[in-house]
Design a protein around this motif. Structure first.
Motif, mmCIF file in Angstrom:
data_model
loop_
_atom_site.group_PDB
_atom_site.id
_atom_site.type_symbol
_atom_site.label_atom_id
_atom_site.label_comp_id
_atom_site.label_asym_id
_atom_site.label_seq_id
_atom_site.Cartn_x
_atom_site.Cartn_y
_atom_site.Cartn_z
ATOM 1 N N VAL A 186 -16.702 -20.711 -19.591
ATOM 2 C CA VAL A 186 -16.323 -20.363 -18.219
ATOM 3 C C VAL A 186 -15.798 -18.931 -18.248
ATOM 4 N N GLY A 187 -16.512 -18.038 -17.553
ATOM 5 C CA GLY A 187 -16.167 -16.613 -17.567
ATOM 6 C C GLY A 187 -17.362 -15.792 -18.018
ATOM 7 N N GLY A 188 -17.382 -14.520 -17.628
ATOM 8 C CA GLY A 188 -18.508 -13.651 -17.992
ATOM 9 C C GLY A 188 -18.055 -12.252 -18.346
ATOM 10 N N GLY A 189 -16.749 -12.092 -18.623
ATOM 11 C CA GLY A 189 -16.201 -10.756 -18.916
ATOM 12 C C GLY A 189 -16.039 -10.507 -20.406
ATOM 13 N N ASN A 190 -15.047 -9.676 -20.742
ATOM 14 C CA ASN A 190 -14.858 -9.254 -22.140
ATOM 15 C C ASN A 190 -14.553 -10.424 -23.073
ATOM 16 N N LEU B 262 -23.128 -20.155 -19.451
ATOM 17 C CA LEU B 262 -21.952 -19.409 -18.978
ATOM 18 C C LEU B 262 -21.926 -19.479 -17.461
ATOM 19 N N VAL B 263 -20.742 -19.722 -16.917
ATOM 20 C CA VAL B 263 -20.605 -19.723 -15.460
ATOM 21 C C VAL B 263 -19.501 -18.748 -15.063
ATOM 22 N N ALA B 264 -19.844 -17.832 -14.142
ATOM 23 C CA ALA B 264 -18.862 -16.847 -13.659
ATOM 24 C C ALA B 264 -19.419 -16.161 -12.422
ATOM 25 N N PRO B 265 -18.544 -15.806 -11.466
ATOM 26 C CA PRO B 265 -19.035 -15.074 -10.292
ATOM 27 C C PRO B 265 -19.424 -13.636 -10.636
ATOM 28 N N MET B 266 -18.861 -13.122 -11.774
ATOM 29 C CA MET B 266 -19.175 -11.723 -12.151
ATOM 30 C C MET B 266 -19.432 -11.648 -13.660
ATOM 31 N N ALA C 280 -9.282 -19.573 -24.422
ATOM 32 C CA ALA C 280 -9.153 -18.345 -25.208
ATOM 33 C C ALA C 280 -7.738 -17.796 -25.128
ATOM 34 N N ASP C 281 -7.235 -17.446 -26.267
ATOM 35 C CA ASP C 281 -5.917 -16.793 -26.371
ATOM 36 C C ASP C 281 -4.757 -17.652 -25.861
ATOM 37 N N THR C 282 -4.953 -18.950 -25.727
ATOM 38 C CA THR C 282 -3.884 -19.826 -25.219
ATOM 39 C C THR C 282 -3.754 -21.056 -26.127
#
Ligand SMILES: C[C@@]1(CC(=O)O)C2=NC(=C\c3[nH]c(c(CCC(=O)O)c3CC(=O)O)Cc3[nH]c(c(CC(=O)O)c3CCC(=O)O)/C=C3\N/C(=C\2)[C@@H](CCC(=O)O)[C@]3(C)CC(=O)O)/[C@H]1CCC(=O)O
Ligand SMILES: NC(=O)c1ccc[n+]([C@@H]2O[C@H](COP(=O)([O-])OP(=O)(O)OC[C@H]3O[C@@H](n4cnc5c(N)ncnc54)[C@H](O)[C@@H]3O)[C@@H](O)[C@H]2O)c1
Length: 191
Positions: A19-23, A43-47, A107-109
Motif C-alpha cells: 500500500v503506497g507508491g512513493g519512496n 501496489l495500490v496508491a493514488p500517486m 514500514a518503519d513502524t
C-alpha cells in the motif's frame, strides 16, 4: 535476545500487497523484487512517484492500482506491506489484517509489524538474512556490505559441487550426513 524467526518465502507463490507508491513503497517493493524477481505483487496508491514507475517497468507481472486503498484490496493476499504517509490508515489496515490472520509489515513502524524485512546478502544460491531486532537498520546494512565483500564469488562452485555429490551419495541418512560432514570439515573461506 532477538526472538524473531527467519523464514525464506517463495514470493512467486504468494500474493503480496504494497500500500503506497512513493519512496518507502519503492524501497520495500525493490527489496522484495531484488530477491524474488517473479514475486506476485500489487501496489495500490493514488500517486506513484516517477522512480517507482521506472523501477517497476522491468517487472511486467507487478500490478499497479492508481487509487486510494480499499479494504477489499486485502482479499486473496498472503502478505501486506503498508508504506504510505498516512499512519491512521496503517493502524486500520493492521487491525483488519490481524482479524484475517494476514501477515502485515508497516514500514518503519516496528510496533505494528508481524514481520520485519531483513538486510540480505546474496552470492549465487547462498542467501543470508540479517536482523538487528529492529535496533539499527543502518548497522544491518553495514554488516550486509561486509559479508558481501568477504564471501567469495566462488562459493557458488562449492555449492554446485556439494549438490552434485549429495545426489550421488548412497546409503542411509546417517551415512550421508557423515560423508557430507567429512567432505566439508576443512572448508575455510578465504578471499
Ligand atoms: C533491513 C532493511 C530492509 C528494507 O527495508 O529493505 C530495513 N531497513 C532498512 C534501511 C533503513 N531503514 C531506515 C534507515 C535510516 C537510518 C536508521 O534509522 O537506521 C535505513 C538505512 C538506510 O536507508 O540507509 C529507517 C527506519 N527503519 C525502521 C525505522 C523505525 C524504527 O526503528 O523505529 C526507521 C526510522 C524511520 C524514521 O526515522 O522515521 C524500521 C525497520 N527497518 C527494517 C528493515 C526493520 C528492522 C530490520 C532490522 O532488524 O535491522 C524495521 C523494524 C521494520 C521494517 O521496515 O521492516 C533496510 C536495509 C537494507 C540494506 O541496505 O541492507
Ligand atoms: N522517504 C524516506 O526515506 C522516509 C524515511 C523515514 C520516514 N519516512 C516517512 O514515511 C512516510 C512515507 O514517505 P515517502 O517518502 O514514501 O512518501 P511519498 O510521498 O513518497 O509516498 C507516500 C505514498 O502514500 C500514498 N498514499 C497516501 N494515501 C494513500 C491511501 N489512502 N491509499 C494508498 N496509498 C496512499 C501516496 O499516494 C504516495 O504514493 C512519510 O510519513 C515519511 O515522513 C520516509
Amino acid at each position: 535476545m532477538n526472538e524473531l524467526f527467519p523464514i525464506f518465502l517463495k514470493l512467486d507463490r504468494l500474493n503480496t500487497l504494497v500500500v503506497g507508491g512513493g519512496n518507502v513503497a519503492l524501497e520495500k517493493a525493490s527489496a522484495l523484487l531484488r530477491n524474488s524477481p517473479g514475486a506476485s505483487l500489487t501496489l495500490v496508491a493514488p500517486m506513484f512517484r516517477e522512480d517507482t514507475l521506472v523501477y517497476l517497468k522491468d517487472f511486467p507481472q507487478v500490478i499497479l492500482c492508481e487509487r486510494g486503498f480499499e479494504f477489499s484490496d486485502l482479499e486473496g493476499r498472503d502478505l501486506v506491506i503498508c508504506a504510505t504517509d498516512n499512519r491512521e490508515l496503517h493502524v486500520g489496515i493492521k487491525e483488519v489484517c490481524a482479524e484475517r490472520h494476514l501477515l502485515c509489515n508497516v514500514a518503519d513502524t516496528p510496533d505494528l509489524c508481524d514481520f520485519y524485512l531483513g538486510s540480505i546478502v546474496q552470492k549465487g544460491d547462498l542467501k543470508i538474512a540479517i536482523s538487528t531486532n529492529g535496533k539499527s537498520p543502518t548497522l544491518a546494512k553495514r554488516i550486509r556490505a561486509f559479508l558481501e565483500d568477504v564471501i567469495p564469488e566462488e562459493i557458488q562452485e562449492g555449492l554446485e559441487g556439494m549438490e552434485a555429490v549429495r545426489k550421488t551419495l548412497k546409503g542411509d541418512f546417517q551415512a550421508k550426513i557423515k560423508a557430507l560432514n567429512e567432505l566439508t570439515k576443512d572448508l575455510v573461506f578465504r578471499k
